[in-house]
Design an enzyme around this catalytic site. Structure first.
Site, PDB file in Angstrom:
ATOM      1  N   ARG A  50       0.850  -1.205   0.000  1.00 24.86           N
ATOM      2  CA  ARG A  50       0.000   0.000   0.000  1.00 24.86           C
ATOM      3  C   ARG A  50       0.880   1.247   0.000  1.00 24.86           C
ATOM      4  NH1 ARG A  50      -1.746   1.532   4.736  1.00 24.86           N
ATOM      5  NH2 ARG A  50      -2.739  -0.428   5.304  1.00 24.86           N
ATOM      6  N   TYR A 102     -13.636  18.532 -15.666  1.00 25.83           N
ATOM      7  CA  TYR A 102     -14.132  17.167 -15.830  1.00 25.83           C
ATOM      8  C   TYR A 102     -15.316  16.959 -14.874  1.00 25.83           C
ATOM      9  CZ  TYR A 102     -14.169  12.093 -15.446  1.00 25.83           C
ATOM     10  OH  TYR A 102     -14.555  10.787 -15.425  1.00 25.83           O
ATOM     11  N   ASP A 174      -4.788  20.036 -13.532  1.00 28.93           N
ATOM     12  CA  ASP A 174      -5.112  18.719 -14.089  1.00 28.93           C
ATOM     13  C   ASP A 174      -4.588  18.723 -15.517  1.00 28.93           C
ATOM     14  OD1 ASP A 174      -6.317  16.572 -15.422  1.00 28.93           O
ATOM     15  OD2 ASP A 174      -8.102  16.617 -14.153  1.00 28.93           O
ATOM     16  N   LYS A 199      -6.153   7.858 -19.325  1.00 33.12           N
ATOM     17  CA  LYS A 199      -6.334   8.480 -20.637  1.00 33.12           C
ATOM     18  C   LYS A 199      -5.068   8.328 -21.492  1.00 33.12           C
ATOM     19  CE  LYS A 199     -10.198   9.451 -18.630  1.00 33.12           C
ATOM     20  NZ  LYS A 199     -10.508  10.720 -18.009  1.00 33.12           N
TER      21      LYS A 199
HETATM   22  C1  PLP Z   1     -11.052  11.070 -16.775  1.00 35.20           C
HETATM   23  C2  PLP Z   1     -10.602  12.301 -16.109  1.00 35.20           C
HETATM   24  C3  PLP Z   1     -10.462  12.348 -14.714  1.00 35.20           C
HETATM   25  C4  PLP Z   1     -10.804  11.168 -13.833  1.00 35.20           C
HETATM   26  O1  PLP Z   1      -9.964  10.080 -14.071  1.00 35.20           O
HETATM   27  P1  PLP Z   1     -10.411   8.524 -13.915  1.00 35.20           P
HETATM   28  O2  PLP Z   1      -9.161   7.811 -14.259  1.00 35.20           O
HETATM   29  O3  PLP Z   1     -11.549   8.284 -14.858  1.00 35.20           O
HETATM   30  O4  PLP Z   1     -10.821   8.341 -12.495  1.00 35.20           O
HETATM   31  C5  PLP Z   1     -10.006  13.532 -14.159  1.00 35.20           C
HETATM   32  N1  PLP Z   1      -9.713  14.612 -14.923  1.00 35.20           N
HETATM   33  C6  PLP Z   1      -9.838  14.586 -16.260  1.00 35.20           C
HETATM   34  C7  PLP Z   1      -9.504  15.804 -17.059  1.00 35.20           C
HETATM   35  C8  PLP Z   1     -10.290  13.445 -16.898  1.00 35.20           C
HETATM   36  O5  PLP Z   1     -10.437  13.431 -18.227  1.00 35.20           O
END
Ligand code: PLP
Length: 381
Positions: A50, A102, A174, A199
């Protein structure tokens, strides 16, 4: 000497290139929950997965090297990374956010965050004066997405850094949409970078992951402590998949970006398509700002169709492109933000942002460009 980014995607930093057991070229998957101690008070450097695990550590070092971070923690999803980031704040703290984040982040802030006594407000940070006006006495952080999701607004990170400095705020970015291949917010003064590794970094629409990277040593130890405490850890196997995905980040992104530019231009010329939002188009209002703070445009395109029927018909007729949420992978996806990614965003907010029933978002993959355009042509016919 530090290697250039394409090389770092594969090998990490020069001084990091390691010998693995038996000379394995890829890092082994250390599928273990715990580690034996050589003696009382002795550790191999790993005690319990962890907290840390060798496969995950290698991934974290590669991401740190790409983002120019002091430290990175790899989380089980992007949302796990966002949630971990919220743990840095206290009851009564206010976080000022980009207004089209998001949708999952908005849901997290408005439910879990508010329940914890945190306050959030949302402004169009592409206008830095609006951002400045939104700062309150209890504001502790700016939370930025640039380009934003899904309307592709570009926020000036240099200006955000100035505001953060003047008002003693954390600057959190982000960076999912551009990835460290195109944009390095920490180098521009951000304190924390968040990624959904699901992504572009993973890149194959097959694994969930998230990252929290920081440029500051004091913040890094606070994040490490919270990380092992709340247990947001990415599994050894998924860490391996992310390492594998990142090896091809540079070639995937170059191809995705060139496909995206062609598709954006093609959509602009189509009489059933009204507005096309892609930061790689010189007529995009954020084009110059984006270029001044990054090395590319990515492969996310949004557009309005002439009628809601056209949008619905497109989603039903596409054969090669997949109707699905998510983005960044080698497969091209078409998303209906109103019903999918932004379904939980209040209707009046969606309306103001232009996320209507004729609004679609496309994540362009690495397929043959002619095949993609023929599929779009058929879907619009
Ligand atoms: C998809 C996404 C998230 C969340 O990520 P997950 O891996 O789906 O939990 C956060 N910020 C952005 C810009 C995203 O496209």
């Amino acid at each position: 000497m530090e290697y250039r980014i394409e090389t770092r995607c594969i090998h990490g930093k020069e001084q990091m290139i390691k010998q693995h057991p038996f000379g394995t070229v890829s890092v082994p998957i250390y599928q273990t929950a715990t580690f034996s101690h050589p003696g009382i008070g002795h550790s191999t450097g790993y005690d319990y997965s962890r907290e840390s695990n060798p496969t995950r550590s290698e991934l974290e070092e590669v991401v740190s090297s790409l983002e120019g971070a002091f430290d990175t923690v790899a989380c089980s999803s992007g949302m796990a990374a966002v949630t971990l980031c919220l743990e840095l704040f206290h009851r009564g703290d206010h976080i000022l956010c980009t207004d089209d984040l998001y949708g999952g982040s908005v849901r997290e802030f408005e439910t879990v965050g508010r329940k914890r006594g945190l306050e959030f407000s949302y402004v169009d940070t592409s206008d830095w004066k609006l951002a400045e006006r939104g700062i309150q006495k209890n504001t502790k952080a700016l939370y930025i997405e640039t380009p934003s999701n899904p309307t592709m607004k570009v926020t000036n990170l240099y200006k955000m850094k100035e505001l953060a400095k003047q008002h003693d705020l954390l600057l959190i970015v982000d960076n999912t949409f551009l990835t460290p291949y195109f944009q390095n917010p920490l180098a521009l003064g951000a304190d924390i970078v968040i990624h959904s590794g699901t992504k572009f970094l993973g890149g194959h629409n097959d694994t969930l992951a998230g990252f929290l990277s920081t440029s500051r040593e004091s913040l890094a130890s606070e994040i490490r402590y919270l990380y092992k405490t709340v247990g947001s850890s990415l599994s050894p196997f998924d860490s391996f998949l992310l390492l594998r995905g990142i090896k091809t980040l540079s070639v995937r992104l170059e191809k995705q970006q060139s496909n995206a530019l062609e598709i954006a231009r093609w959509l602009q010329d189509h009489d059933k398509i009204e507005d096309v939002y892609y930061v790689g188009l010189p007529e995009h209002p954020g084009y110059d700002t984006n270029l001044a703070q990054s090395r590319g445009f990515g492969s996310m395109i949004s557009f309005h169709t002439d009628t809601p029927e056209t949008a619905r018909r497109m989603l039903e007729k596409i054969r090669l492109i997949t109707y699905a949420e998510s983005l960044g992978g080698v497969e091209s996806l078409l998303t209906y933000p109103m019903l999918q990614t932004h379904g939980d965003v209040p209707a009046e907010v969606r309306e103001r942002l232009g996320i209507t029933d004729s609004f679609l978002r496309m994540s362009v993959g690495i397929e043959n460009i002619q095949d993609l355009i023929e599929d779009l042509e058929y879907a619009l016919s």
